[in-house]
Structure formats: structure tokens, C-alpha cells
Motif scaffolding. Structure first.
Motif, PDB file in Angstrom:
ATOM      1  N   THR A   1     -10.203   6.071 -67.865  1.00  0.00           N
ATOM      2  CA  THR A   1     -11.245   6.293 -66.876  1.00  0.00           C
ATOM      3  C   THR A   1     -11.020   7.613 -66.134  1.00  0.00           C
ATOM      4  O   THR A   1      -9.897   8.121 -66.045  1.00  0.00           O
ATOM      5  N   GLU A   2     -12.093   8.138 -65.583  1.00  0.00           N
ATOM      6  CA  GLU A   2     -11.998   9.373 -64.797  1.00  0.00           C
ATOM      7  C   GLU A   2     -11.135   9.150 -63.561  1.00  0.00           C
ATOM      8  O   GLU A   2     -10.374  10.033 -63.151  1.00  0.00           O
ATOM      9  N   GLY A   3     -11.241   7.949 -62.969  1.00  0.00           N
ATOM     10  CA  GLY A   3     -10.439   7.656 -61.794  1.00  0.00           C
ATOM     11  C   GLY A   3      -8.947   7.711 -62.090  1.00  0.00           C
ATOM     12  O   GLY A   3      -8.167   8.229 -61.291  1.00  0.00           O
ATOM     13  N   PHE A   4      -8.543   7.182 -63.248  1.00  0.00           N
ATOM     14  CA  PHE A   4      -7.123   7.222 -63.603  1.00  0.00           C
ATOM     15  C   PHE A   4      -6.662   8.656 -63.815  1.00  0.00           C
ATOM     16  O   PHE A   4      -5.590   9.046 -63.348  1.00  0.00           O
ATOM     17  N   ARG A   5      -7.457   9.442 -64.499  1.00  0.00           N
ATOM     18  CA  ARG A   5      -7.078  10.842 -64.733  1.00  0.00           C
ATOM     19  C   ARG A   5      -6.950  11.593 -63.409  1.00  0.00           C
ATOM     20  O   ARG A   5      -6.054  12.428 -63.238  1.00  0.00           O
ATOM     21  N   THR A   6      -7.838  11.291 -62.457  1.00  0.00           N
ATOM     22  CA  THR A   6      -7.766  11.930 -61.147  1.00  0.00           C
ATOM     23  C   THR A   6      -6.487  11.541 -60.414  1.00  0.00           C
ATOM     24  O   THR A   6      -5.804  12.396 -59.828  1.00  0.00           O
ATOM     25  N   ALA A   7      -6.147  10.268 -60.469  1.00  0.00           N
ATOM     26  CA  ALA A   7      -4.931   9.798 -59.790  1.00  0.00           C
ATOM     27  C   ALA A   7      -3.686  10.453 -60.382  1.00  0.00           C
ATOM     28  O   ALA A   7      -2.745  10.797 -59.656  1.00  0.00           O
ATOM     29  N   VAL A   8      -3.673  10.644 -61.703  1.00  0.00           N
ATOM     30  CA  VAL A   8      -2.533  11.293 -62.351  1.00  0.00           C
ATOM     31  C   VAL A   8      -2.414  12.749 -61.888  1.00  0.00           C
ATOM     32  O   VAL A   8      -1.309  13.258 -61.662  1.00  0.00           O
ATOM     33  N   LEU A   9      -3.545  13.422 -61.725  1.00  0.00           N
ATOM     34  CA  LEU A   9      -3.513  14.800 -61.226  1.00  0.00           C
ATOM     35  C   LEU A   9      -2.925  14.861 -59.820  1.00  0.00           C
ATOM     36  O   LEU A   9      -2.186  15.794 -59.488  1.00  0.00           O
ATOM     37  N   VAL A  10      -3.248  13.867 -59.012  1.00  0.00           N
ATOM     38  CA  VAL A  10      -2.680  13.816 -57.661  1.00  0.00           C
ATOM     39  C   VAL A  10      -1.163  13.645 -57.740  1.00  0.00           C
ATOM     40  O   VAL A  10      -0.406  14.335 -57.049  1.00  0.00           O
ATOM     41  N   LEU A  11      -0.708  12.757 -58.600  1.00  0.00           N
ATOM     42  CA  LEU A  11       0.733  12.530 -58.744  1.00  0.00           C
ATOM     43  C   LEU A  11       1.454  13.792 -59.213  1.00  0.00           C
ATOM     44  O   LEU A  11       2.548  14.106 -58.746  1.00  0.00           O
ATOM     45  N   LYS A  12       0.828  14.527 -60.119  1.00  0.00           N
ATOM     46  CA  LYS A  12       1.447  15.750 -60.622  1.00  0.00           C
ATOM     47  C   LYS A  12       1.538  16.838 -59.559  1.00  0.00           C
ATOM     48  O   LYS A  12       2.345  17.760 -59.677  1.00  0.00           O
ATOM     49  N   SER A  13       0.704  16.732 -58.532  1.00  0.00           N
ATOM     50  CA  SER A  13       0.721  17.751 -57.469  1.00  0.00           C
ATOM     51  C   SER A  13       1.798  17.476 -56.418  1.00  0.00           C
ATOM     52  O   SER A  13       2.028  18.301 -55.537  1.00  0.00           O
ATOM     53  N   LEU A  14       2.455  16.335 -56.514  1.00  0.00           N
ATOM     54  CA  LEU A  14       3.447  15.939 -55.519  1.00  0.00           C
ATOM     55  C   LEU A  14       4.846  15.984 -56.115  1.00  0.00           C
ATOM     56  O   LEU A  14       5.035  15.762 -57.311  1.00  0.00           O
ATOM     57  N   ASP A  15       5.849  16.241 -55.266  1.00  0.00           N
ATOM     58  CA  ASP A  15       7.223  16.243 -55.776  1.00  0.00           C
ATOM     59  C   ASP A  15       7.763  14.811 -55.844  1.00  0.00           C
ATOM     60  O   ASP A  15       7.166  13.871 -55.332  1.00  0.00           O
ATOM     61  N   GLY A  16       8.900  14.675 -56.516  1.00  0.00           N
ATOM     62  CA  GLY A  16       9.448  13.350 -56.769  1.00  0.00           C
ATOM     63  C   GLY A  16       9.747  12.553 -55.527  1.00  0.00           C
ATOM     64  O   GLY A  16       9.481  11.345 -55.461  1.00  0.00           O
ATOM     65  N   ASP A  17      10.316  13.192 -54.516  1.00  0.00           N
ATOM     66  CA  ASP A  17      10.659  12.484 -53.285  1.00  0.00           C
ATOM     67  C   ASP A  17       9.416  11.944 -52.588  1.00  0.00           C
ATOM     68  O   ASP A  17       9.427  10.840 -52.026  1.00  0.00           O
ATOM     69  N   LEU A  18       8.355  12.731 -52.621  1.00  0.00           N
ATOM     70  CA  LEU A  18       7.117  12.306 -51.971  1.00  0.00           C
ATOM     71  C   LEU A  18       6.483  11.143 -52.729  1.00  0.00           C
ATOM     72  O   LEU A  18       5.968  10.196 -52.134  1.00  0.00           O
ATOM     73  N   ILE A  19       6.530  11.204 -54.069  1.00  0.00           N
ATOM     74  CA  ILE A  19       5.965  10.124 -54.878  1.00  0.00           C
ATOM     75  C   ILE A  19       6.699   8.815 -54.609  1.00  0.00           C
ATOM     76  O   ILE A  19       6.088   7.749 -54.530  1.00  0.00           O
ATOM     77  N   SER A  20       8.020   8.894 -54.463  1.00  0.00           N
ATOM     78  CA  SER A  20       8.801   7.676 -54.223  1.00  0.00           C
ATOM     79  C   SER A  20       8.450   7.035 -52.886  1.00  0.00           C
ATOM     80  O   SER A  20       8.718   5.849 -52.672  1.00  0.00           O
TER      81      SER A  20
END
Length: 287
Positions: free
Chosen positions: A169-188
Motif C-alpha cells: 500500500t501507499e501508506g506502508f511505503r510512506t511509513a517506510v520513508l519516514v523510518l528511513k529519515s530517522l536515525d536508529g536511536d530515534l526509531i527505538s
């Protein structure tokens, strides 16, 4: 009597000249038969000698999968002749495991088969029909997981498929782009990323801070800005951070009103920049 003329032999016999063709060397039939027999004998020895019976199957590259799971899927029996197994078929059986991204098998003579694989890595959790599932960045469902898994939960992206299926879905692809824009510590530190029906992005930290990304644009810049803001206000109670307008981020603290800045610096409840006594220093935001 024979005489070579350059194009053939002249045979002189009783006063007559006969032109003959050059003689061809006779093929060595016996030599060919010996070579063929040698090849057949070598093949027989390789396929039947106990010296080449498989005694070990090794697995490397696995993380979440156990060697037993992988060797069972490969279906390579111990004691089978190493030249009789079909490595391509065995690799296909291992590749059918949803958690396996890539796999390669190799014979290690005389009696070992090596399985080298790369596993998929889950980047987020998505709710399915009977629980939560871990998905990789390509949308492949890896396995069912516990909701307590530290990965962020994605909502508004659709229903997770069964393991091995894809979520595209487009929503999933968008969420993945958001995750890629953040560093590991922030994602955790993220608990959830939500894609609204209007395709704007919202996120929630494990401490309950709401982060409004707005439209999925300039995500790399918003990610850097968010990281800088959180470092500056880590000792204060933040209600939400609004990054919808990249040049005018807004931060709301608990028990205070909301104010916007006129430049690219976050503001406090009094309308001034987060500096000095407000945040213990200047908030660094990449414009």
C-alpha cells in the motif's frame, strides 16, 4: 610411384597418370574408447564412493532462524552422496522460508555442504487478522510477533498479510520513508507511526509525545530537525512537536499554550526560541 603436385598425388602406373586425394590420418578409435571408459569409471566412483558421503551441513548468516530450521527446509540428508544432491532445489526450499531474503549453497569436498543465507530484517510491526506481524522495508511479512516487540507499530497502512505475503500500500511505503529519515536511536524511541486518511504523517514516542510530520515531504530535513529538538528538550515534558511547516516548527510543553516562531527555530510557550533557561541551550535545527 607417387608424385606430389601441390594439389594432390600423381600416381604413375604403367604409363598412366592418376590424380589421387591426400590421405587422411586414421582416427584412433581405441584411444577414444579408453577415454570414454575412464570418464564412466570416474563418474561411477564419484557417485558411489563413501568418501563423498555427506557428513555435515553448515549454516552461516542466520540470525533469528536456527540451523535446524534451515537444514530441515533444505532437505539434505546426511549420508547422501554429495554429487547426487540438487543444490538448486535445496536452495529453493530454503528461500521459501519468509525470513530468508537470499541463500546460496555450495559443496565443500569431500563431505560438507555449506548453506550461506541473508535474513530479512523487520523494520516495523503491522496488525494482521490475528495479531501483529513483522515486515521488512519491502513489505514482505516475515513472521507473527509479540506486540511488546520494540519495533514501532504502523497504523493506517492496511492489514498485514500472512508470512511470505507482501504489503504494497501507499501508506506502508510512506511509513517506510519516514523510518528511513530517522536515525536508529530515534526509531527505538518510537511507539507508532500513523498515516491519516489525508496521507499526512503522525508519530508517537514511547513517552507519549505526538509528532506531526504533516505531508510526507522534506522528510530528511524533518528527521534532522526532530533529532535536534528532542536532544534539547529531553529534560522537559513535551506534549507534541509539529513539523508540518519545516521552516516554522512548533513545540508544546505540558501545561503551556502553543506558539509558533516566525523563523526556523522552535518556540516555547512564551513565544520565544528554546534557549537559555527554557531548554538549557540553543536548539540546533537544520534549515
Amino acid at each position: 610411384m607417387y608424385w606430389w603436385t601441390g594439389t594432390g598425388y600423381i600416381v604413375v602406373k604403367r604409363g598412366r597418370h592418376l590424380v589421387g586425394k591426400p590421405e587422411k590420418p586414421k582416427s584412433n578409435t581405441l584411444e577414444r574408447i579408453c577415454i570414454l571408459l575412464l570418464l564412466l569409471f570416474t563418474g561411477f566412483v564419484l557417485l558411489n564412493s563413501s568418501f563423498f558421503y555427506i557428513s555435515e551441513v553448515t549454516v552461516t548468516g542466520n540470525k533469528s532462524l536456527t540451523p535446524e530450521e534451515i537444514t530441515k527446509a533444505a532437505g539434505i540428508p546426511i549420508g547422501e552422496n554429495i554429487f547426487r544432491i540438487n543444490l538448486r532445489d535445496a536452495a529453493a526450499r530454503v528461500k521459501a522460508i519468509p525470513a530468508v531474503k537470499d541463500v546460496r549453497l555450495a559443496r565443500r569436498l569431500p563431505a560438507r555442504v555449506a548453506i550461506m543465507l541473508t535474513e530479512r530484517e523487520a523494520v516495523a510491526l503491522v496488525s494482521g487478522r490475528d495479531g501483529f506481524y513483522g515486515l521488512d522495508e519491502g513489505g514482505v511479512c516475515i513472521r507473527k510477533v509479540n506486540a511488546a516487540d520494540p519495533l514501532p507499530i504502523l497504523t493506517g497502512v492496511g492489514i498485514a498479510p500472512l508470512p511470505g505475503g507482501d504489503l504494497t500500500t501507499e501508506g506502508f511505503r510512506t511509513a517506510v520513508l519516514v523510518l528511513k529519515s530517522l536515525d536508529g536511536d530515534l526509531i527505538s524511541g518510537l511507539a507508532e507511526i500513523h498515516i491519516t486518511p489525508l496521507r499526512s504523517v503522525e508519530a508517537y514516542t514511547t513517552e507519549g509525545v505526538k509528532i506531526c510530520f504533516g505531508r510526507p515531504e522534506e522528510l530528511a530535513e524533518k528527521g534532522k530537525m526532530l533529532c535536534g529538538i528532542l536532544k534539547e528538550v529531553e529534560d522537559r515534558k513535551v506534549v507534541y512537536i509539529d513539523l508540518s511547516v519545516t521552516k516554522r516548527p512548533v513545540v508544546k510543553f505540558a501545561g503551556q499554550g502553543v506558539h509558533e516562531s516566525a523563523d526556523n527555530a522552535p518556540v516555547n510557550a512564551a513565544g520565544g526560541p528554546l534557549s537559555g533557561s527554557d531548554a538549557g541551550g540553543t536548539v540546533s535545527v537544520v534549515p
